[in-house]
Scaffold this active site. Structure first.
Site, PDB file in Angstrom:
ATOM      1  N   GLU A 172     -15.831 -14.211 -36.226  1.00 27.30           N
ATOM      2  CA  GLU A 172     -15.421 -13.131 -35.321  1.00 27.30           C
ATOM      3  C   GLU A 172     -15.162 -11.857 -36.126  1.00 27.30           C
ATOM      4  O   GLU A 172     -15.178 -11.866 -37.366  1.00 27.30           O
ATOM      5  CB  GLU A 172     -14.153 -13.541 -34.528  1.00 27.30           C
ATOM      6  CG  GLU A 172     -13.878 -12.586 -33.363  1.00 27.30           C
ATOM      7  CD  GLU A 172     -12.897 -13.125 -32.323  1.00 27.30           C
ATOM      8  OE1 GLU A 172     -12.467 -14.279 -32.408  1.00 27.30           O
ATOM      9  OE2 GLU A 172     -12.586 -12.349 -31.401  1.00 27.30           O
ATOM     10  N   HIS A 193     -19.171 -13.262 -33.874  1.00 32.08           N
ATOM     11  CA  HIS A 193     -18.593 -13.584 -32.567  1.00 32.08           C
ATOM     12  C   HIS A 193     -18.061 -12.274 -32.003  1.00 32.08           C
ATOM     13  O   HIS A 193     -16.924 -11.885 -32.228  1.00 32.08           O
ATOM     14  CB  HIS A 193     -17.477 -14.615 -32.686  1.00 32.08           C
ATOM     15  CG  HIS A 193     -16.909 -15.023 -31.359  1.00 32.08           C
ATOM     16  ND1 HIS A 193     -17.515 -15.944 -30.537  1.00 32.08           N
ATOM     17  CD2 HIS A 193     -15.814 -14.607 -30.685  1.00 32.08           C
ATOM     18  CE1 HIS A 193     -16.813 -16.085 -29.430  1.00 32.08           C
ATOM     19  NE2 HIS A 193     -15.770 -15.275 -29.486  1.00 32.08           N
TER      20      HIS A 193
HETATM   21  O1  9MR Z   1     -13.900 -14.976 -27.651  1.00 36.24           O
HETATM   22  C1  9MR Z   1     -12.625 -15.541 -27.883  1.00 36.24           C
HETATM   23  C2  9MR Z   1     -12.152 -15.101 -29.247  1.00 36.24           C
HETATM   24  O2  9MR Z   1     -11.928 -13.717 -29.255  1.00 36.24           O
HETATM   25  C3  9MR Z   1     -10.912 -15.849 -29.652  1.00 36.24           C
HETATM   26  O3  9MR Z   1     -10.597 -15.570 -31.014  1.00 36.24           O
HETATM   27  C4  9MR Z   1     -11.116 -17.331 -29.475  1.00 36.24           C
HETATM   28  C5  9MR Z   1      -9.874 -18.147 -29.800  1.00 36.24           C
HETATM   29  O4  9MR Z   1      -8.806 -17.777 -29.046  1.00 36.24           O
HETATM   30  O5  9MR Z   1     -11.505 -17.628 -28.153  1.00 36.24           O
HETATM   31  C6  9MR Z   1     -12.722 -17.031 -27.792  1.00 36.24           C
HETATM   32  O6  9MR Z   1     -12.996 -17.335 -26.464  1.00 36.24           O
HETATM   33  C7  9MR Z   1     -13.422 -18.667 -26.214  1.00 36.24           C
HETATM   34  C8  9MR Z   1     -12.364 -19.423 -25.443  1.00 36.24           C
HETATM   35  O7  9MR Z   1     -11.206 -19.582 -26.212  1.00 36.24           O
HETATM   36  C9  9MR Z   1     -12.885 -20.773 -25.026  1.00 36.24           C
HETATM   37  N1  9MR Z   1     -14.102 -20.622 -24.268  1.00 36.24           N
HETATM   38  C10 9MR Z   1     -15.148 -19.960 -25.019  1.00 36.24           C
HETATM   39  C11 9MR Z   1     -14.701 -18.586 -25.399  1.00 36.24           C
HETATM   40  C12 9MR Z   1     -15.805 -17.886 -26.178  1.00 36.24           C
HETATM   41  O8  9MR Z   1     -16.817 -17.531 -25.315  1.00 36.24           O
HETATM   42  O1  9MR Z   2      -6.459 -13.602 -36.307  1.00 41.86           O
HETATM   43  C1  9MR Z   2      -5.894 -14.666 -35.563  1.00 41.86           C
HETATM   44  C2  9MR Z   2      -5.816 -15.888 -36.433  1.00 41.86           C
HETATM   45  O2  9MR Z   2      -4.928 -15.671 -37.490  1.00 41.86           O
HETATM   46  C3  9MR Z   2      -5.373 -17.082 -35.605  1.00 41.86           C
HETATM   47  O3  9MR Z   2      -5.445 -18.234 -36.408  1.00 41.86           O
HETATM   48  C4  9MR Z   2      -6.256 -17.208 -34.380  1.00 41.86           C
HETATM   49  C5  9MR Z   2      -5.854 -18.347 -33.479  1.00 41.86           C
HETATM   50  O4  9MR Z   2      -4.617 -18.110 -32.923  1.00 41.86           O
HETATM   51  O5  9MR Z   2      -6.235 -16.017 -33.631  1.00 41.86           O
HETATM   52  C6  9MR Z   2      -6.722 -14.912 -34.327  1.00 41.86           C
HETATM   53  O6  9MR Z   2      -6.620 -13.790 -33.514  1.00 41.86           O
HETATM   54  C7  9MR Z   2      -7.528 -13.669 -32.437  1.00 41.86           C
HETATM   55  C8  9MR Z   2      -6.719 -13.259 -31.218  1.00 41.86           C
HETATM   56  O7  9MR Z   2      -5.851 -14.304 -30.864  1.00 41.86           O
HETATM   57  C9  9MR Z   2      -7.584 -12.870 -30.047  1.00 41.86           C
HETATM   58  N1  9MR Z   2      -8.556 -11.890 -30.428  1.00 41.86           N
HETATM   59  C10 9MR Z   2      -9.376 -12.311 -31.535  1.00 41.86           C
HETATM   60  C11 9MR Z   2      -8.545 -12.582 -32.750  1.00 41.86           C
HETATM   61  C12 9MR Z   2      -9.402 -12.899 -33.963  1.00 41.86           C
HETATM   62  O8  9MR Z   2     -10.006 -14.146 -33.869  1.00 41.86           O
END
Ligand code: 9MR
Ligand code: 9MR
Ligand code: ZN
Length: 551
Positions: free
Chosen positions: A533, A495
């Site tokens: 991710e 991701h």
């Molecule tokens: O790409 C986003 C990712 O970096 C985050 O960890 C994740 C959770 O917060 O959210 C992803 O973005 C998604 C969004 O929350 C909901 N719509 C789809 C997005 C991914 O394209």
């Molecule tokens: O690493 C973070 C994880 O511990 C949490 O459970 C998650 C949802 O809050 O978010 C992760 O962090 C994301 C951040 O919010 C946005 N950029 C991408 C990070 C990795 O997924």
């Protein structure tokens, strides 16, 4: 979907090409570290064939048998419901290329035994930070494939959400956080700490590995050039009013569409309200960076420390907890309480300045934290950072009882990690714990092992750290590397917006993906951000683990 099937088919073909000649059967029942093994270290392979008994190791070039052994007893790993045996060939120390064979059954992939088995992986994982740079163009070729990004996010950042309608000041630079393009101070903190700890411990070895970075910090060693890119940005996260408050993050209101290259992400990006955790992490990392930079750039080091002091003093006057509460932002939260962050800040300030004030404050806060050292820790828990710093510090003046307690807890935590890795047939130091980003923790746990190894040197700590590396590079339930572009059958669909949007089949290289939420549910699927991710805090754990073994 279609694109995915074609690439999967290609991957099978590629694997097919590298399989050994027809008279030998390659079998995927051999789960091992695709990077290879260090000559003097423990060498184990997990064999998913409970019926087998004997094994041999042969040289890859002439098939000569160099080692014969008996597989260990049948072990059952409950969480994956597998019965396996361990092949231990630690006694084989001669450098070379080999494979393991079970007569009548088949053979493993080739592996190396060599002092530099991890050097390339280290360089690729560290370079992944360079590829994450924001506010600059990137042009990098890896294994013949060219990865490119144009200059991005030049409008960083707007001040509307810190009370200055229509205001703007420079917030360019730093690293994108993950598969998204936000920049978050809390996550920068743990990431910077982990990388700088690697530098503090292993600089002489790391300096021998060329990263090939552009000249963005003249006079700095390459490793620190990369860190400075982030620190330059971090300094910009302080409020322009000089109060010492630090914005929690700099992002757009919402995540950009997934198929977006950095330069195509043209949303306005804003400094958010400050938080006390982010402000403390800013202090801590700047104090730590100041020490690392001092030998190469005294002026800049002083600037980092000065900024840290301003924010430390501000936090001392603001004893409450301040959280970021701006629900109009739906980007990453990194929501966290601050006592652990404040404690880490005191530890770094003390180490950098030697000022007793910080020492006393650290010891008081450590007591409030009951001197706890964690085996399982990530961005929301900076407690270990403070404990580790204090424990290894050579500065005089520590309270002997506090010091003894903290050292004891560090060693107990490391021993627990060792025991957990030993009890897991795949050497996983986190055992049965699975959650968002747990592969990052697997890498990061090696830091706790390394600190214990400083305090009470014992080969078991390195052995468990190598188990962690092995696990991430293929000694696991999936028989796959978790790191893009490195090792056997690595992830193809992280991701990661760049990897999805750049029109190139191979993902950007060197990145560890988050991992499963149970022992068997990891999927290599770019839509599953909770499994696949990439993120700077997870990556730093991987870099640290590999840095320990650079030879
Ligand atoms: O790409 C986003 C990712 O970096 C985050 O960890 C994740 C959770 O917060 O959210 C992803 O973005 C998604 C969004 O929350 C909901 N719509 C789809 C997005 C991914 O394209
Ligand atoms: O690493 C973070 C994880 O511990 C949490 O459970 C998650 C949802 O809050 O978010 C992760 O962090 C994301 C951040 O919010 C946005 N950029 C991408 C990070 C990795 O997924
Ligand atoms: Zn950017």
């Amino acid at each position: 979907m279609k694109k995915r099937t074609i690439i999967a088919a290609m991957a099978v073909l590629l694997v097919g090409c590298s399989t050994p000649p027809a008279e030998t059967t390659y079998t995927s029942n051999f789960r091992h570290n695709a990077l290879g093994f260090l000559p003097t270290a423990e060498k184990q392979m997990t064999i998913n064939l409970p019926d087998a008994e004997e094994f041999r190791v042969r040289r890859a070039d002439n098939d000569k048998v160099v080692y014969e052994g008996t597989l260990g007893e049948v072990l059952t790993q409950k969480d994956v419901n597998e019965s396996v045996r361990i092949a231990d060939f630690s006694e084989l120390t001669r450098e070379g290329k080999y494979y393991l064979e079970i007569p009548g059954v088949g053979r493993s992939r080739d592996f190396t035994i060599g002092q530099q088995a991890y050097n390339d992986a280290y360089a690729t994982a560290m370079r992944a930070f360079y590829l994450w740079r924001c506010g600059t163009a990137i042009d990098h070729t890896y294994k013949g494939i060219r990865y490119q990004q144009e200059i991005c996010h030049q409008g960083d950042g707007h001040e509307d959400h810190i009370g200055i309608e229509g205001g703007h000041h420079d917030g360019t630079g730093g690293w994108h956080d993950a598969g998204d393009y936000g920049k978050y101070v809390v996550n920068a903190g743990i990431t910077g700490f982990t990388l700088l700890w690697a530098w503090e411990q292993f600089a002489p070895a790391l300096q021998n590995v060329t990263l090939g970075l552009p000249e963005t910090a003249p006079g700095y060693p390459e490793f620190l050039k990369e860190i400075k890119w982030e620190i330059d940005w971090l300094l910009k996260m302080a409020y322009p009013d000089g109060s010492g408050k630090v914005s929690h993050k700099l992002t757009a209101l919402n995540f950009s569409d997934f198929y977006t290259m950095p330069q195509e992400d043209l949303q306005n990006r804003y400094y958010t309200d400050w938080s006390s955790a982010a402000t403390a992490d800013y202090v801590a990392l700047l104090a730590q960076a100041s020490r690392a930079f001092a030998p190469y750039d005294a002026e800049y080091a002083a600037k980092c420390l000065e900024a840290a002091k301003v924010s430390y003093d501000f936090l001392s006057s603001y004893t409450g907890q301040k959280f970021l509460m701006q629900p109009q932002f739906t980007t990453g939260a990194y929501f966290t309480i601050d006592p652990d962050d404040r404690m880490w800040a005191a530890a770094e300030m003390w180490e950098t300045t030697g000022d007793e004030r910080y020492l006393k404050e650290f010891e008081k806060m450590a007591e409030q934290q009951k001197f706890v050292v964690d085996v399982n820790w990530d961005w929301d828990n900076m407690r270990n950072l403070g404990m580790f710093r204090y424990a290894v510090s050579q500065r005089p003046g520590k309270n002997p009882e506090v010091e003894a307690k903290i050292k004891e807890n560090i060693i107990a935590a490391a021993d627990e990690i060792v025991a957990t890795a030993d009890a897991d047939v795949y050497g996983r130091p986190l055992g049965g714990r699975y959650y968002w980003g747990c592969n990052g923790t697997v890498g990061r746990q090696t830091l706790g092992l390394q600190v214990a190894d400083i305090l009470a040197p014992d080969a078991k700590y390195q052995a468990a750290a190598l188990d962690a590396v092995a696990h991430l590079f293929g000694r696991n339930h999936y028989d796959r590397s978790y790191v893009t572009g490195i090792g056997f059958n690595p992830p193809l669909y992280p991701h990661d917006r760049r990897s999805a949007a750049d029109g190139i089949q191979q993902p950007w290289p060197g990145y560890v993906v988050g991992g499963g939420h149970t022992a068997t549910d990891w999927i290599d699927d770019q839509d599953s951000y909770s499994h696949n991710e990439v993120a700077i805090n997870w990556q730093a754990g991987l870099v640290f683990a590999l840095a320990w073994f650079v030879g």
